[in-house]
Scaffold this motif. Structure first.
Motif, mmCIF file in Angstrom:
data_model
loop_
_atom_site.group_PDB
_atom_site.id
_atom_site.type_symbol
_atom_site.label_atom_id
_atom_site.label_comp_id
_atom_site.label_asym_id
_atom_site.label_seq_id
_atom_site.Cartn_x
_atom_site.Cartn_y
_atom_site.Cartn_z
ATOM 1 N N GLN A 1 -1.847 41.186 111.245
ATOM 2 C CA GLN A 1 -2.795 41.216 110.137
ATOM 3 C C GLN A 1 -2.653 39.967 109.272
ATOM 4 O O GLN A 1 -3.659 39.383 108.842
ATOM 5 C CB GLN A 1 -2.597 42.465 109.275
ATOM 6 C CG GLN A 1 -3.657 42.591 108.178
ATOM 7 C CD GLN A 1 -3.581 43.894 107.421
ATOM 8 O OE1 GLN A 1 -2.517 44.274 106.937
ATOM 9 N NE2 GLN A 1 -4.713 44.584 107.299
ATOM 10 N N ARG B 1 -4.467 37.202 111.028
ATOM 11 C CA ARG B 1 -5.927 37.290 110.926
ATOM 12 C C ARG B 1 -6.418 36.900 109.534
ATOM 13 O O ARG B 1 -7.382 36.133 109.384
ATOM 14 C CB ARG B 1 -6.402 38.707 111.262
ATOM 15 C CG ARG B 1 -6.191 39.111 112.711
ATOM 16 C CD ARG B 1 -6.901 40.407 113.029
ATOM 17 N NE ARG B 1 -6.438 41.531 112.203
ATOM 18 C CZ ARG B 1 -5.391 42.298 112.490
ATOM 19 N NH1 ARG B 1 -4.655 42.050 113.570
ATOM 20 N NH2 ARG B 1 -5.066 43.315 111.708
ATOM 21 N N LEU B 2 -5.761 37.413 108.498
ATOM 22 C CA LEU B 2 -6.189 37.118 107.132
ATOM 23 C C LEU B 2 -5.984 35.648 106.797
ATOM 24 O O LEU B 2 -6.801 35.030 106.103
ATOM 25 C CB LEU B 2 -5.434 37.997 106.133
ATOM 26 C CG LEU B 2 -5.671 39.506 106.259
ATOM 27 C CD1 LEU B 2 -4.870 40.260 105.204
ATOM 28 C CD2 LEU B 2 -7.142 39.843 106.163
ATOM 29 N N LEU C 1 -11.071 42.302 101.554
ATOM 30 C CA LEU C 1 -10.765 42.477 102.969
ATOM 31 C C LEU C 1 -11.960 43.030 103.737
ATOM 32 O O LEU C 1 -12.777 43.781 103.197
ATOM 33 C CB LEU C 1 -9.580 43.436 103.144
ATOM 34 C CG LEU C 1 -8.234 42.991 102.570
ATOM 35 C CD1 LEU C 1 -7.187 44.065 102.834
ATOM 36 C CD2 LEU C 1 -7.801 41.661 103.164
ATOM 37 N N ASP C 2 -12.031 42.667 105.014
ATOM 38 C CA ASP C 2 -12.990 43.301 105.909
ATOM 39 C C ASP C 2 -12.673 44.786 106.002
ATOM 40 O O ASP C 2 -11.519 45.202 105.869
ATOM 41 C CB ASP C 2 -12.926 42.678 107.301
ATOM 42 C CG ASP C 2 -13.373 41.229 107.313
ATOM 43 O OD1 ASP C 2 -14.020 40.814 106.342
ATOM 44 O OD2 ASP C 2 -13.059 40.526 108.294
ATOM 45 N N THR D 1 -12.364 46.696 108.438
ATOM 46 C CA THR D 1 -11.394 47.046 109.483
ATOM 47 C C THR D 1 -9.957 46.780 109.058
ATOM 48 O O THR D 1 -9.024 47.338 109.635
ATOM 49 C CB THR D 1 -11.682 46.257 110.771
ATOM 50 O OG1 THR D 1 -11.666 44.850 110.479
ATOM 51 C CG2 THR D 1 -13.034 46.646 111.349
ATOM 52 N N GLU D 2 -9.765 45.903 108.049
ATOM 53 C CA GLU D 2 -8.421 45.556 107.600
ATOM 54 C C GLU D 2 -7.921 46.472 106.475
ATOM 55 O O GLU D 2 -6.733 46.520 106.186
ATOM 56 C CB GLU D 2 -8.382 44.107 107.093
ATOM 57 C CG GLU D 2 -8.775 43.061 108.117
ATOM 58 C CD GLU D 2 -7.738 42.863 109.213
ATOM 59 O OE1 GLU D 2 -6.696 43.560 109.198
ATOM 60 O OE2 GLU D 2 -7.972 42.012 110.088
ATOM 61 N N ARG D 3 -8.850 47.198 105.845
ATOM 62 C CA ARG D 3 -8.469 47.968 104.659
ATOM 63 C C ARG D 3 -7.530 49.140 104.923
ATOM 64 O O ARG D 3 -6.606 49.372 104.120
ATOM 65 C CB ARG D 3 -9.737 48.475 103.958
ATOM 66 C CG ARG D 3 -10.537 47.368 103.308
ATOM 67 C CD ARG D 3 -11.856 47.883 102.767
ATOM 68 N NE ARG D 3 -12.706 46.780 102.297
ATOM 69 C CZ ARG D 3 -13.988 46.894 102.018
ATOM 70 N NH1 ARG D 3 -14.585 48.085 102.147
ATOM 71 N NH2 ARG D 3 -14.687 45.853 101.612
ATOM 72 N N TYR E 1 -3.848 47.997 105.043
ATOM 73 C CA TYR E 1 -3.429 47.502 103.736
ATOM 74 C C TYR E 1 -3.247 48.664 102.762
ATOM 75 O O TYR E 1 -2.268 48.710 102.010
ATOM 76 C CB TYR E 1 -4.448 46.515 103.174
ATOM 77 C CG TYR E 1 -4.039 45.922 101.847
ATOM 78 C CD1 TYR E 1 -3.345 44.711 101.792
ATOM 79 C CD2 TYR E 1 -4.314 46.576 100.651
ATOM 80 C CE1 TYR E 1 -2.948 44.173 100.569
ATOM 81 C CE2 TYR E 1 -3.921 46.056 99.439
ATOM 82 C CZ TYR E 1 -3.240 44.851 99.401
ATOM 83 O OH TYR E 1 -2.835 44.327 98.201
#
Length: 245
Positions: free
Chosen positions: A162, A165-166, A216-217, A219-221, A224
């Motif tokens: 992650q 990606r971020l 965040l996108d 899909t990333e939330r 997180y």
């Protein structure tokens, strides 16, 4: 001490790593068994048989080997107990707390490493031959121990995925984050996870966390959010007074 003789069942990364490392340590390798080979006499005229197969195959392999009272049977699983080695009398487990990506790399990593052991004294002797350090994990704690190992390795890699990606989406090189990552690990080693924790969750800064989530996108939330909540729990447990008694 007279060098031990041993055989290995399993031609994968773990089997190759232990075969090469133990041979380099002075143990006498007397054969390696692959899939489909007859195992009846695998325990005859050797001190140790190392079962280096996937966990699901250990019990079947152990049953296929004719028991020899003097020969110890050792598996390399972190999750399995000693019961999978029935009907053998001398049973042991030795789990290397490290990744073994291939036989050559694994053989280089094993010496001096940490190992979870259980059962027959041959387990401690094997680790000593590799100049390793060991701790005993009882059968009833194996799954919990192995879960910790999975979190420390696999889950950490997922988390760093992650970060990767971020960072890419922010236009920042991933290399810039590695000193921070290493410092965080060093902090946990030095003072423990509670005291090493920093960041918005440790400060109760919910506004910053919400700003992160909005940035965040979708899909990333979830990841997180789960970890932020876990960080809050860790931070609060560090400050909660303990009851007397």
């Amino acid at each position: 001490m007279t060098p031990r003789s041993f055989r290995v069942v399993g031609l994968g990364r773990a089997g190759g790593s232990f075969a090469e490392a133990l041979r380099d340590a002075g143990w006498q390798l007397d054969g390696v068994f692959g899939r489909g080979m007859a195992l009846d006499d695998a325990a005859v005229d050797v001190d140790v048989v190392v079962i280096a197969t996937p966990d699901r195959a250990i019990a079947d392999v152990a049953r296929a080997i004719q028991p020899v009272a003097e020969t110890a049977i050792v598996h390399l699983s972190g999750a399995c107990g000693l019961d999978v080695l029935a009907p053998h009398t001398r049973r042991a487990s030795v789990h290397a707390l490290m990744t073994l990506p291939d036989a050559q790399t694994g053989a280089a990593r094993l010496p001096g490493g940490w190992f979870a052991i259980a059962g027959d004294a041959i387990a401690a002797e094997l680790v000593s031959a590799l100049d390793g350090r060991s701790f005993v994990v009882a059968d009833e704690q194996r799954a919990r121990y192995h879960a910790a190992a999975s979190v420390a390795s696999n889950h950490l890699v997922v988390l760093l995925g992650q970060v990767e990606r971020l960072a890419a989406r922010s236009g920042v090189p991933i290399a810039a984050f590695f000193p921070l990552i290493r410092a965080s690990v060093d902090g946990v080693e030095a003072v423990g996870a509670q005291r090493a924790l920093t960041g918005p969750a440790s400060r109760g800064d919910d506004e910053t966390i919400e700003a992160h989530l909005l940035a965040l996108d979708e899909t990333e939330r979830p990841l997180y959010r789960v970890l932020s909540n876990a960080a809050r729990t860790l931070a609060s447990s560090a400050t909660t007074p303990k009851e007397d008694g």
